[in-house]
Scaffold this motif. Structure first.
Motif, short mmCIF file in Angstrom:
data_model
loop_
_atom_site.label_atom_id
_atom_site.label_comp_id
_atom_site.label_asym_id
_atom_site.label_seq_id
_atom_site.Cartn_x
_atom_site.Cartn_y
_atom_site.Cartn_z
N GLN A 151 -62.00 55.79 -39.08
CA GLN A 151 -63.07 55.72 -38.07
C GLN A 151 -63.98 54.52 -38.31
O GLN A 151 -64.50 53.92 -37.36
N TRP A 152 -64.17 54.16 -39.59
CA TRP A 152 -64.92 52.92 -39.86
C TRP A 152 -64.20 51.72 -39.25
O TRP A 152 -64.84 50.80 -38.73
N GLU A 153 -62.88 51.74 -39.30
CA GLU A 153 -62.13 50.61 -38.71
C GLU A 153 -62.43 50.53 -37.21
O GLU A 153 -62.58 49.45 -36.66
N GLU A 154 -62.51 51.69 -36.55
CA GLU A 154 -62.83 51.69 -35.11
C GLU A 154 -64.24 51.15 -34.88
O GLU A 154 -64.49 50.40 -33.93
N THR A 155 -65.17 51.55 -35.75
CA THR A 155 -66.54 51.07 -35.61
C THR A 155 -66.60 49.55 -35.80
O THR A 155 -67.26 48.84 -35.05
N LEU A 156 -65.88 49.06 -36.80
CA LEU A 156 -65.87 47.62 -37.05
C LEU A 156 -65.26 46.89 -35.86
O LEU A 156 -65.73 45.81 -35.47
N ALA A 157 -64.24 47.48 -35.24
CA ALA A 157 -63.63 46.86 -34.06
C ALA A 157 -64.63 46.84 -32.90
O ALA A 157 -64.71 45.87 -32.15
N TYR A 158 -65.42 47.91 -32.77
CA TYR A 158 -66.46 47.98 -31.72
C TYR A 158 -67.44 46.82 -31.90
O TYR A 158 -67.80 46.13 -30.94
N LEU A 183 -69.97 50.77 -50.20
CA LEU A 183 -70.90 49.89 -49.50
C LEU A 183 -70.45 48.44 -49.58
O LEU A 183 -70.54 47.69 -48.60
N ALA A 184 -69.93 48.04 -50.73
CA ALA A 184 -69.46 46.66 -50.88
C ALA A 184 -68.32 46.39 -49.90
O ALA A 184 -68.26 45.33 -49.27
N TRP A 185 -67.42 47.38 -49.75
CA TRP A 185 -66.32 47.23 -48.80
C TRP A 185 -66.85 47.07 -47.38
O TRP A 185 -66.46 46.15 -46.64
N LEU A 186 -67.78 47.94 -47.01
CA LEU A 186 -68.31 47.91 -45.65
C LEU A 186 -69.03 46.60 -45.37
O LEU A 186 -68.83 45.96 -44.32
N VAL A 187 -69.85 46.17 -46.30
CA VAL A 187 -70.64 44.95 -46.08
C VAL A 187 -69.73 43.71 -46.06
O VAL A 187 -69.95 42.78 -45.28
N GLU A 188 -68.70 43.75 -46.88
CA GLU A 188 -67.75 42.62 -46.84
C GLU A 188 -67.08 42.54 -45.47
O GLU A 188 -66.97 41.47 -44.88
N ARG A 189 -66.69 43.71 -44.94
CA ARG A 189 -66.04 43.72 -43.62
C ARG A 189 -67.01 43.31 -42.53
O ARG A 189 -66.64 42.62 -41.59
N LEU A 190 -68.25 43.73 -42.65
CA LEU A 190 -69.25 43.30 -41.65
C LEU A 190 -69.42 41.79 -41.70
O LEU A 190 -69.54 41.12 -40.66
N GLY A 191 -69.40 41.24 -42.89
CA GLY A 191 -69.58 39.79 -43.05
C GLY A 191 -68.45 39.00 -42.41
O GLY A 191 -68.61 37.82 -42.08
N GLU A 192 -67.29 39.65 -42.20
CA GLU A 192 -66.16 38.95 -41.57
C GLU A 192 -66.32 38.86 -40.06
O GLU A 192 -65.55 38.17 -39.40
N GLN A 222 -75.88 40.23 -53.06
CA GLN A 222 -75.86 38.78 -53.26
C GLN A 222 -74.59 38.15 -52.72
O GLN A 222 -74.57 36.96 -52.42
N ALA A 223 -73.52 38.96 -52.61
CA ALA A 223 -72.23 38.40 -52.23
C ALA A 223 -72.12 38.16 -50.72
O ALA A 223 -71.32 37.33 -50.29
N THR A 224 -72.90 38.87 -49.92
CA THR A 224 -72.70 38.77 -48.47
C THR A 224 -73.30 37.47 -47.92
O THR A 224 -74.33 36.99 -48.41
N ARG A 225 -72.66 36.94 -46.89
CA ARG A 225 -73.22 35.76 -46.22
C ARG A 225 -74.33 36.17 -45.24
O ARG A 225 -75.09 35.35 -44.76
N LEU A 226 -74.42 37.47 -44.94
CA LEU A 226 -75.40 37.94 -43.95
C LEU A 226 -76.81 37.87 -44.54
O LEU A 226 -77.01 38.20 -45.71
#
Ligand code: SF4
Length: 343
Positions: A151-158, A183-192, A222-226
């Motif tokens: 479901q997170w994948e669907e949210t990221l696609a949205y 959280l690190a996984w989610l934020v990394e995906r958001l950064g993409e 610190q790792a995110t570009r956001l």
């Protein structure tokens, strides 16, 4: 009783570690029994029947680090009053409802609330480290809004499919009740997602368990570009102790912009001296006072309500005492409005 199911909690609260100072241990060991809360503060059983009544509607949860800032033997302590259930929570008051912000109307995907232009809110955790009695989400159906990885994948696609979205807001519950790996996984995906500019995190955890601000948290921040903004939630100056100041210093060192939002609460911070001291202490800790919310009319919290006329008088008085940048904006959230509404 409103409880967050053990399964849900298990999914967000990481395995208890050995270190007694470890935030996961502190979260797992938070006080969940009204009798224990009263006993730890040296308060007698006079308060217990009311506490049990409120607890049956929305369970008690208080971490030790927050309890340590309360004055023993003082039932009016402003931190205790934020977490101690009382009989008044059982009152049915006209206009005070279970979903005061009508969030159910704005939930296009599980765990996703899209109310405002350019911003979406993600329910990143169904759990909180503390249960605040006035919480507008005290009746929120977390069990229906806890996404699986698919479901997170669907949210990221949205988010990826809507270039108007520039900011992702992690909320909850408290998003930092989730483990850092998740959280690190989610934020990394958001950064993409190229059109996303900002990450905003609404959290009370650095306040109620300052040890939450550890190396693992700082690493993904610190790792995110956001650009990252953290909106803390502090209502009273007594909540800011040395450990909170240190947590704020570490967050700022990681490049995080710190803001605070408070809720104006009857009997807790509804006087100008307290609000003035709160702004001063926040700024000393490197946190900018941002919003002072009037109470959202959630069922069970009417006894915290401060009338608008009184709120306006308080803020007028506060304006005469503080520099402009220390004055929080007095706002209300009105369902259906395109932004917060200034009073
Ligand atoms: S930490 Fe925030 S979301 Fe959790 S109970 Fe308190 S006010 Fe509500």
């Amino acid at each position: 009783m409103i409880t967050r199911s053990p399964d849900l909690l298990q999914s967000v609260i990481p395995t208890v570690a050995n270190d007694a100072r470890d935030w996961q241990t502190q979260l797992a060991q938070a006080i969940r029994d009204p009798r224990e809360l009263l006993a730890r503060l040296g308060l007698d059983d006079h308060w217990l029947p009311g506490a049990n009544q409120g607890h049956a509607l929305f369970e008690v949860r208080v971490p030790e680090a927050y309890l340590a800032r309360m004055r023993p033997k003082d039932p009016q302590d402003p931190l205790l009053r934020q977490v101690l259930p009382v009989t008044a929570e059982t009152d049915s008051v006209t206009g005070f409802v279970s979903d005061p912000l009508e969030e159910a109307e704005h939930t296009p995907r599980r765990g996703l609330i899209h109310k405002y232009h350019g911003r979406v809110l993600l329910i990143a955790s169904p759990a909180c480290a503390i249960n605040c009695r006035y919480c507008f989400r005290r009746h929120f159906p977390y069990a229906e809004n806890s996404p699986s990885r698919a479901q997170w994948e669907e949210t990221l696609a949205y988010l990826a499919n809507d270039p108007s979205i520039q900011e992702a807001i992690l909320s909850g519950g408290d998003p930092l009740a989730s483990g850092d790996k998740r959280l690190a996984w989610l934020v990394e995906r958001l950064g993409e997602i190229a059109h996303l500019r900002r990450l905003r995190i609404h959290t009370r955890l650095p306040v109620v368990i300052p040890d939450r601000v550890d190396d693992a948290l700082l690493a993904w921040l610190q790792a995110t570009r956001l650009q990252t903004v953290m909106v803390l939630h502090i209502n009273h100056p007594n909540e800011i102790d040395a450990a909170v100041v240190e947590a704020c210093t570490r967050l700022r060192g990681a490049g995080v912009t710190l803001l605070n939002q408070s809720v104006l609460l009857r009997g807790i911070n509804d006087d100008v001296g307290t609000l003035e001291e709160l702004s001063e202490r926040l700024f000393s800790a490197g946190v900018l006072p941002y919003y002072l919310h009037v109470l959202d009319p959630v069922a069970g919290a009417a006894h915290f309500d401060v009338p608008d006329s009184e709120a306006l008088t308080l803020v007028d008085e506060l304006r005469t005492r503080l520099a402009g940048f220390l004055l929080p904006r007095l706002v209300r959230e009105v369902p259906g409005e395109a932004s917060k509404t200034p009073l």
